[in-house]
Motif scaffolding. Structure first.
Motif, PDB file in Angstrom:
ATOM      1  N   GLY A 136      10.124  14.601  -7.864  1.00 40.00           N
ATOM      2  CA  GLY A 136       9.421  14.260  -9.108  1.00 40.00           C
ATOM      3  C   GLY A 136       9.303  12.771  -9.335  1.00 40.00           C
ATOM      4  N   ALA A 137      10.104  11.982  -8.616  1.00 47.53           N
ATOM      5  CA  ALA A 137      10.006  10.515  -8.727  1.00 47.53           C
ATOM      6  C   ALA A 137       9.366   9.977  -7.441  1.00 47.53           C
ATOM      7  CB  ALA A 137      11.389   9.916  -8.925  1.00 47.53           C
ATOM      8  N   THR A 138       9.147   8.674  -7.390  1.00 49.93           N
ATOM      9  CA  THR A 138       8.584   8.070  -6.185  1.00 49.93           C
ATOM     10  C   THR A 138       9.590   8.186  -5.047  1.00 49.93           C
ATOM     11  OG1 THR A 138       7.348   6.527  -7.558  1.00 49.93           O
ATOM     12  CG2 THR A 138       7.603   5.953  -5.242  1.00 49.93           C
ATOM     13  N   SER A 139       9.179   8.805  -3.956  1.00 50.48           N
ATOM     14  CA  SER A 139      10.116   9.031  -2.853  1.00 50.48           C
ATOM     15  C   SER A 139      10.374   7.738  -2.099  1.00 50.48           C
ATOM     16  CB  SER A 139       9.565  10.097  -1.909  1.00 50.48           C
ATOM     17  OG  SER A 139       8.319   9.684  -1.385  1.00 50.48           O
ATOM     18  N   PRO A 140      11.595   7.552  -1.634  1.00 47.34           N
ATOM     19  CA  PRO A 140      11.908   6.343  -0.861  1.00 47.34           C
ATOM     20  C   PRO A 140      11.444   6.494   0.582  1.00 47.34           C
ATOM     21  CG  PRO A 140      13.885   7.646  -1.234  1.00 47.34           C
ATOM     22  CD  PRO A 140      12.765   8.402  -1.856  1.00 47.34           C
ATOM     23  N   PHE A 141      11.098   5.386   1.211  1.00 46.79           N
ATOM     24  CA  PHE A 141      10.659   5.418   2.613  1.00 46.79           C
ATOM     25  C   PHE A 141      11.828   5.685   3.541  1.00 46.79           C
ATOM     26  CE2 PHE A 141       9.426   3.328   6.646  1.00 46.79           C
ATOM     27  CZ  PHE A 141       8.222   3.969   6.887  1.00 46.79           C
ATOM     28  N   ALA A 142      12.985   5.151   3.189  1.00 46.02           N
ATOM     29  CA  ALA A 142      14.158   5.256   4.066  1.00 46.02           C
ATOM     30  C   ALA A 142      15.424   5.004   3.256  1.00 46.02           C
ATOM     31  CB  ALA A 142      14.059   4.233   5.193  1.00 46.02           C
ATOM     32  N   PRO A 143      16.572   5.520   3.709  1.00 50.06           N
ATOM     33  CA  PRO A 143      17.847   5.140   3.095  1.00 50.06           C
ATOM     34  C   PRO A 143      18.172   3.680   3.420  1.00 50.06           C
ATOM     35  CG  PRO A 143      18.055   7.101   4.507  1.00 50.06           C
ATOM     36  CD  PRO A 143      16.749   6.466   4.827  1.00 50.06           C
ATOM     37  N   GLY A 181       1.144   9.512   0.219  1.00 48.49           N
ATOM     38  CA  GLY A 181       1.978  10.408  -0.582  1.00 48.49           C
ATOM     39  C   GLY A 181       2.389   9.786  -1.912  1.00 48.49           C
ATOM     40  N   VAL A 182       2.695   8.504  -1.882  1.00 48.18           N
ATOM     41  CA  VAL A 182       3.055   7.805  -3.129  1.00 48.18           C
ATOM     42  C   VAL A 182       1.894   7.899  -4.121  1.00 48.18           C
ATOM     43  CG1 VAL A 182       3.448   5.496  -4.119  1.00 48.18           C
ATOM     44  CG2 VAL A 182       4.747   6.239  -2.102  1.00 48.18           C
ATOM     45  N   LEU A 183       0.683   7.675  -3.630  1.00 47.63           N
ATOM     46  CA  LEU A 183      -0.496   7.714  -4.510  1.00 47.63           C
ATOM     47  C   LEU A 183      -0.769   9.137  -5.006  1.00 47.63           C
ATOM     48  CD1 LEU A 183      -2.835   5.319  -2.491  1.00 47.63           C
ATOM     49  CD2 LEU A 183      -1.947   4.899  -4.794  1.00 47.63           C
ATOM     50  N   THR A 184      -0.795  10.089  -4.105  1.00 47.76           N
ATOM     51  CA  THR A 184      -1.201  11.450  -4.504  1.00 47.76           C
ATOM     52  C   THR A 184      -0.128  12.117  -5.362  1.00 47.76           C
ATOM     53  OG1 THR A 184      -0.394  12.335  -2.402  1.00 47.76           O
ATOM     54  CG2 THR A 184      -2.730  11.799  -2.534  1.00 47.76           C
ATOM     55  N   ARG A 185       1.120  11.649  -5.264  1.00 42.88           N
ATOM     56  CA  ARG A 185       2.172  12.246  -6.098  1.00 42.88           C
ATOM     57  C   ARG A 185       2.477  11.430  -7.354  1.00 42.88           C
ATOM     58  NH1 ARG A 185       4.850  13.531  -1.093  1.00 42.88           N
ATOM     59  NH2 ARG A 185       6.294  11.847  -1.467  1.00 42.88           N
ATOM     60  N   ASN A 186       1.749  10.329  -7.555  1.00 43.96           N
ATOM     61  CA  ASN A 186       1.958   9.539  -8.773  1.00 43.96           C
ATOM     62  C   ASN A 186       1.607  10.405  -9.989  1.00 43.96           C
ATOM     63  OD1 ASN A 186       1.928   7.795 -10.948  1.00 43.96           O
ATOM     64  ND2 ASN A 186       0.857   6.143  -9.868  1.00 43.96           N
ATOM     65  N   SER A 203      15.119   2.016  -4.150  1.00 54.82           N
ATOM     66  CA  SER A 203      15.257   1.947  -2.695  1.00 54.82           C
ATOM     67  C   SER A 203      15.276   0.501  -2.198  1.00 54.82           C
ATOM     68  CB  SER A 203      14.119   2.710  -2.025  1.00 54.82           C
ATOM     69  OG  SER A 203      12.884   2.104  -2.304  1.00 54.82           O
ATOM     70  N   HIS A 204      15.783   0.323  -1.010  1.00 61.31           N
ATOM     71  CA  HIS A 204      15.961  -0.965  -0.312  1.00 61.31           C
ATOM     72  C   HIS A 204      17.218  -1.679  -0.834  1.00 61.31           C
ATOM     73  CE1 HIS A 204      12.284  -1.271   2.135  1.00 61.31           C
ATOM     74  NE2 HIS A 204      11.730  -0.561   1.176  1.00 61.31           N
ATOM     75  N   VAL A 205      17.991  -2.164   0.129  1.00 57.85           N
ATOM     76  CA  VAL A 205      19.279  -2.798  -0.211  1.00 57.85           C
ATOM     77  C   VAL A 205      19.123  -3.890  -1.269  1.00 57.85           C
ATOM     78  CG1 VAL A 205      21.133  -4.263   0.692  1.00 57.85           C
ATOM     79  CG2 VAL A 205      20.372  -2.278   2.004  1.00 57.85           C
ATOM     80  N   ALA A 206      18.220  -4.831  -1.031  1.00 56.79           N
ATOM     81  CA  ALA A 206      18.109  -5.971  -1.952  1.00 56.79           C
ATOM     82  C   ALA A 206      17.675  -5.515  -3.345  1.00 56.79           C
ATOM     83  CB  ALA A 206      17.128  -7.011  -1.403  1.00 56.79           C
ATOM     84  N   LEU A 240       2.715   3.346  12.417  1.00 56.45           N
ATOM     85  CA  LEU A 240       1.525   3.180  11.586  1.00 56.45           C
ATOM     86  C   LEU A 240       1.196   4.462  10.808  1.00 56.45           C
ATOM     87  CD1 LEU A 240      -0.850   1.392  10.650  1.00 56.45           C
ATOM     88  CD2 LEU A 240      -2.124   2.193  12.643  1.00 56.45           C
ATOM     89  N   PRO A 241       1.127   5.638  11.466  1.00 57.16           N
ATOM     90  CA  PRO A 241       0.835   6.854  10.686  1.00 57.16           C
ATOM     91  C   PRO A 241       1.909   7.145   9.645  1.00 57.16           C
ATOM     92  CG  PRO A 241       0.653   7.264  13.070  1.00 57.16           C
ATOM     93  CD  PRO A 241       1.264   5.910  12.908  1.00 57.16           C
ATOM     94  N   LYS A 242       3.150   6.781   9.977  1.00 66.41           N
ATOM     95  CA  LYS A 242       4.245   7.020   9.025  1.00 66.41           C
ATOM     96  C   LYS A 242       4.093   6.153   7.773  1.00 66.41           C
ATOM     97  CE  LYS A 242       9.215   7.311   8.601  1.00 66.41           C
ATOM     98  NZ  LYS A 242      10.535   7.444   9.180  1.00 66.41           N
ATOM     99  N   TYR A 243       3.808   4.874   7.977  1.00 64.42           N
ATOM    100  CA  TYR A 243       3.626   3.983   6.821  1.00 64.42           C
ATOM    101  C   TYR A 243       2.411   4.394   5.996  1.00 64.42           C
ATOM    102  CZ  TYR A 243       7.131   0.442   8.110  1.00 64.42           C
ATOM    103  OH  TYR A 243       8.307  -0.226   8.366  1.00 64.42           O
ATOM    104  N   LEU A 244       1.272   4.626   6.661  1.00 62.14           N
ATOM    105  CA  LEU A 244       0.056   4.992   5.921  1.00 62.14           C
ATOM    106  C   LEU A 244       0.270   6.304   5.171  1.00 62.14           C
ATOM    107  CD1 LEU A 244      -2.685   4.141   8.595  1.00 62.14           C
ATOM    108  CD2 LEU A 244      -2.030   2.755   6.603  1.00 62.14           C
TER     109      LEU A 244
END
Lengths: 240, 240
Positions: free
Chosen positions: A51-58, B150-155, A69-72, B141-145
């Protein structure tokens, strides 16, 4: 409120920079992926965000409904809440800039053993790793270490801290950076440390803090290993 | 107050993510290194910080006495001042997390042509670059795009924006990321774009904004070239 930290189980990795801040502050937190079913919960959140913005990676941190998300970014968020950030807004951005340079250094350390691709094993990119590691140790490591030595020695409030006159999450992260670099490249660090005495003094001062001492002796502190960002492959270390 | 932006002259590079925010907001700023003597002034600040904490690398921004370094940190600082960040503190950290994933993607794009070391020429690491670029185009590249799609369509506030219901600096940076990727890897992007329609629609909406349109047509907008982070080497693009 209990902070929920999500990071791969079994390695200190990037999650450790966040753990050190939580531990120094004596914060109430759960290291989710180290609990039963925790890794599955983490992967699910990465897939759909719950339901929230998903993180790209841990790593990522959940505080109530918020996913950071992201350490910094996590440390920028936690810093004021844990008493580990400067009071002044401007200095908080200085701290964040210093932390992001640590992020860059850690990414370069990662690429010493994975210069071609994260989807490949180290063994599939050993010859390229050898070249990249040599370049890192010759050109980049002294530059990064020298940069932080300069930040400390030119800090107008004294060289005990990297930003402002008090302990911040940046100091804790610099401790961890030194720890990781010593593990990965003991010979190269042996040759470099004498040139950065203020940075090593900061490392030692962090290591001697009561909560950090206690944490380092606990089983919450995971040992470095060859699945981590910091890996010890003797063939990648300085050879003389 | 006039913002002073410091970045290498002659390339859009990482500085462009900051320029786009300043331009969209109609902010009063000076692109220092593009003024006479500006590059020398920039190098001097990197050396001694002029009394403040010195930045590790460009871009950095000076606002009064404060030096803010790293793209994501500069945009976190500028966002609220330019009306290009969400109002809510939590969403500002969501925006920062999204921006930091862009940072990571840009760093990986850089390493497609410099997998061994920034101190070496591309020509000295062409064979490794070929491997790294192939891995990037296939795996990353496909992973980032797909992640940003997904961020946009699930906003929850609609897919016109990446965070919240209004334009933010993240949207502007996604525009620039697509621009850079199209320049560097036209064939690979050609094969990927149909899978990320919301991201391409966002790119097109940003490109059509009046101030951005006017900026892109001005001589303040530098063309991509082979000194930039985004470089077009046909041999590194998808080969079919």
């Amino acid at each position: 409120m209990v902070f929920k930290l999500y990071y791969w189980d079994g390695i200190p990795g990037r999650g450790e920079f966040v753990r050190l801040a939580l531990e120094e502050a004596g914060a109430d937190y759960v290291d989710v992926a180290r609990q039963p079913g925790g890794t599955d919960a983490m992967l699910k959140l990465m897939k759909d965000g719950g339901g929230a913005t998903s993180p790209f990676a841990p790593p990522f941190l959940i505080d109530g409904e918020l996913i950071v998300s992201h350490v910094a970014n996590i440390l920028f968020y936690l810093g004021p809440r844990l008493g580990l950030a400067p009071e002044e807004e401007g200095l908080r951005h200085v701290a964040n800039g210093l932390q992001l340079t640590i992020t860059d250094c850690v990414a370069e350390v990662h690429d010493t053993h994975h210069p071609i691709g994260v989807s490949l094993y180290y063994e599939e990119q050993k010859s390229e790793a050898s070249k990249r590691a040599a370049n890192f140790l010759t050109e980049r490591l002294p530059k990064y270490l020298g940069y932080y030595e300069g930040v400390l020695t030119r800090n107008p409030t004294g060289q005990a801290h990297s930003v402002g006159g008090q302990l911040s999450y940046v100091d804790l992260s610099l401790f961890q950076l030194i720890e990781g670099l010593r593990y990965a490249f003991p010979k190269a660090m042996g040759a470099n440390e004498e040139h950065v005495p203020a940075l090593i003094a900061l490392h030692d001062a962090v290591a001697a803090r009561p909560r950090i001492l206690s944490y380092l002796a606990s089983d919450r502190r995971l040992p470095f290993n060859e699945s981590c960002v910091f890996r010890h492959y003797p063939e990648l270390d300085r050879q003389f």
